[in-house]
Design an enzyme around this catalytic site. Sequence first.
Site, PDB file in Angstrom:
ATOM      1  N   SER A  76       0.956  -1.102   0.123  1.00 26.71           N
ATOM      2  CA  SER A  76      -0.161   0.037   0.062  1.00 26.71           C
ATOM      3  C   SER A  76       0.891   1.234   0.033  1.00 26.71           C
ATOM      4  O   SER A  76       2.060   1.176   0.245  1.00 26.71           O
ATOM      5  CB  SER A  76      -0.925  -0.139   1.298  1.00 26.71           C
ATOM      6  N   GLU A  81       1.341   5.583   0.783  1.00 30.62           N
ATOM      7  CA  GLU A  81       0.821   6.761   1.317  1.00 30.62           C
ATOM      8  C   GLU A  81       1.187   8.015   0.540  1.00 30.62           C
ATOM      9  O   GLU A  81       2.388   8.277   0.136  1.00 30.62           O
ATOM     10  CB  GLU A  81       1.315   7.146   2.790  1.00 30.62           C
ATOM     11  N   THR A 133      -2.710  11.764   3.519  1.00 34.23           N
ATOM     12  CA  THR A 133      -2.707  12.244   4.766  1.00 34.23           C
ATOM     13  C   THR A 133      -3.635  13.612   4.913  1.00 34.23           C
ATOM     14  O   THR A 133      -4.390  14.119   4.139  1.00 34.23           O
ATOM     15  CB  THR A 133      -1.363  12.718   5.104  1.00 34.23           C
ATOM     16  N   ALA A 178      -4.287  19.438  10.348  1.00 36.46           N
ATOM     17  CA  ALA A 178      -5.378  19.897  11.183  1.00 36.46           C
ATOM     18  C   ALA A 178      -5.948  21.349  10.343  1.00 36.46           C
ATOM     19  O   ALA A 178      -6.998  21.670  10.968  1.00 36.46           O
ATOM     20  CB  ALA A 178      -4.684  20.334  12.513  1.00 36.46           C
ATOM     21  N   GLY A 197      -3.907  12.663  15.494  1.00 36.35           N
ATOM     22  CA  GLY A 197      -3.444  13.697  14.695  1.00 36.35           C
ATOM     23  C   GLY A 197      -2.400  14.611  15.636  1.00 36.35           C
ATOM     24  O   GLY A 197      -2.631  14.525  16.837  1.00 36.35           O
ATOM     25  N   ASP A 198      -1.660  15.220  14.997  1.00 38.91           N
ATOM     26  CA  ASP A 198      -0.543  15.935  15.619  1.00 38.91           C
ATOM     27  C   ASP A 198      -1.092  17.355  16.118  1.00 38.91           C
ATOM     28  O   ASP A 198      -1.951  17.925  15.605  1.00 38.91           O
ATOM     29  CB  ASP A 198       0.380  16.390  14.373  1.00 38.91           C
ATOM     30  N   TYR A 203       3.501   2.200  16.987  1.00 36.30           N
ATOM     31  CA  TYR A 203       4.828   2.644  17.162  1.00 36.30           C
ATOM     32  C   TYR A 203       5.896   1.534  17.689  1.00 36.30           C
ATOM     33  O   TYR A 203       5.975   1.537  18.720  1.00 36.30           O
ATOM     34  CB  TYR A 203       4.796   3.947  17.987  1.00 36.30           C
ATOM     35  N   HIS A 246       5.545   5.734  20.994  1.00 40.53           N
ATOM     36  CA  HIS A 246       4.966   7.093  20.445  1.00 40.53           C
ATOM     37  C   HIS A 246       5.555   8.385  21.433  1.00 40.53           C
ATOM     38  O   HIS A 246       5.607   7.930  22.703  1.00 40.53           O
ATOM     39  CB  HIS A 246       3.223   7.203  20.754  1.00 40.53           C
ATOM     40  N   ALA A 280       3.680   8.721  24.469  1.00 42.36           N
ATOM     41  CA  ALA A 280       3.377   7.884  25.557  1.00 42.36           C
ATOM     42  C   ALA A 280       4.542   8.016  26.778  1.00 42.36           C
ATOM     43  O   ALA A 280       5.717   8.147  26.498  1.00 42.36           O
ATOM     44  CB  ALA A 280       3.766   6.431  24.702  1.00 42.36           C
ATOM     45  N   LYS A 286      -7.068   0.315  20.555  1.00 39.29           N
ATOM     46  CA  LYS A 286      -7.540   0.672  19.347  1.00 39.29           C
ATOM     47  C   LYS A 286      -8.296  -0.830  18.521  1.00 39.29           C
ATOM     48  O   LYS A 286      -9.165  -0.780  17.793  1.00 39.29           O
ATOM     49  CB  LYS A 286      -6.675   1.414  18.452  1.00 39.29           C
ATOM     50  N   PHE A 323      12.494  14.454  10.578  1.00 38.39           N
ATOM     51  CA  PHE A 323      11.107  13.711  10.665  1.00 38.39           C
ATOM     52  C   PHE A 323      11.510  12.660  11.855  1.00 38.39           C
ATOM     53  O   PHE A 323      10.658  12.584  12.832  1.00 38.39           O
ATOM     54  CB  PHE A 323      10.974  12.811   9.512  1.00 38.39           C
ATOM     55  N   HIS A 378       3.815  -1.070   3.876  1.00 32.67           N
ATOM     56  CA  HIS A 378       3.084   0.381   3.378  1.00 32.67           C
ATOM     57  C   HIS A 378       4.121   1.284   3.116  1.00 32.67           C
ATOM     58  O   HIS A 378       5.001   1.459   4.061  1.00 32.67           O
ATOM     59  CB  HIS A 378       2.367   0.625   4.738  1.00 32.67           C
ATOM     60  N   ARG A 418       6.293  10.533  -4.312  1.00 35.18           N
ATOM     61  CA  ARG A 418       7.388  10.055  -5.635  1.00 35.18           C
ATOM     62  C   ARG A 418       7.430   8.728  -5.570  1.00 35.18           C
ATOM     63  O   ARG A 418       7.546   7.907  -4.665  1.00 35.18           O
ATOM     64  CB  ARG A 418       8.753  10.869  -5.147  1.00 35.18           C
TER      65      ARG A 418
END
Length: 296
Positions: free
Chosen positions: A25, A27, A58, A61, A118-119, A151, A155, A158, A171, A222, A272, A278
């Site tokens: 898959s 993104e 993606t 907000a 979400g961030d 994660y 996270h 966390a 979840k 990142f 994924h 790209r």
Amino acid sequence: MGFHHAQQLHSLNESLSQLQDINVSFEFFPPNTPTMEETLWNSIKRLAPLKPKFVSVTYGANSGVRDKTHAVIDKIHAETDLVAAPHLTLVDASDQELRELARDYWNKGVKQIVALRGDLPEGSPKPTRFAVDLVKLLREEGDFDISVAAYPEVHPDAPNAQADLVNLKRKIDAGANRAITQFFFDVESYLRFRDRCVAAGIDVEIIPGILPVTNFNQLKKFAGMTNVSVPNYLYGQFEGLENDPETRKIVGANVAIDMVKVLSREGVKDFHFYTLNRAELSYAICHTLGVRPTLG
């Protein structure tokens, strides 16, 4: 010693060539300029013949970014045979707005969603709603196919790894169908995390998120924001290539292909790819996996 390692490499490549039932898959993110939009659709066109299980887009907000996400999803759904999976987040959206959006997607035939908290914008108060709440909301609105985030290296928000694992199980128990991991480069961290998920009773696929690296400086940024460790060997791989983008692509592809080879041998069947809009590196990695356009 050298002959022994050559045998191992031959065995690894041979087992990779015999893989079947690999799923991929991809993104993407909504473009901000006409040039970026052209790049996005060229990439989608390039990767579509590989018949990915789904493609996700993606979701920010900012309301303008959200509108662009909806537009990309609508176009993918209307003009291609791809399964479009929009990201959906709780940030800056009420439950009622989320319910209306979920119903709109469902009525349009978009029934796969990546559900995220979400961030949080800088200066935001401590959140009171989380991804598990969004999963529950979506389950109340329709029989969506729901992906959530995982994660392997914990996270950033966390308190510890165990709390993060408990949150993932919530979840899944709320109705998520699979988890997609944050990108990583330490394969052992993913494998250990997968084992811990099994031990915790998490019985869905934990899909590794693969980020083919083309810009090492951007990667470090990142990684710093997402609690992802950057192994020392990567610094050596990209050293001296700051002004050599073509060589960076080759190095980035090789790093990702090596990761995929090891993960494949460990039984991973789904991957994924974070394409950054790209196609080149993701396409090359898929080709190595044996995921190729159907001839004829």
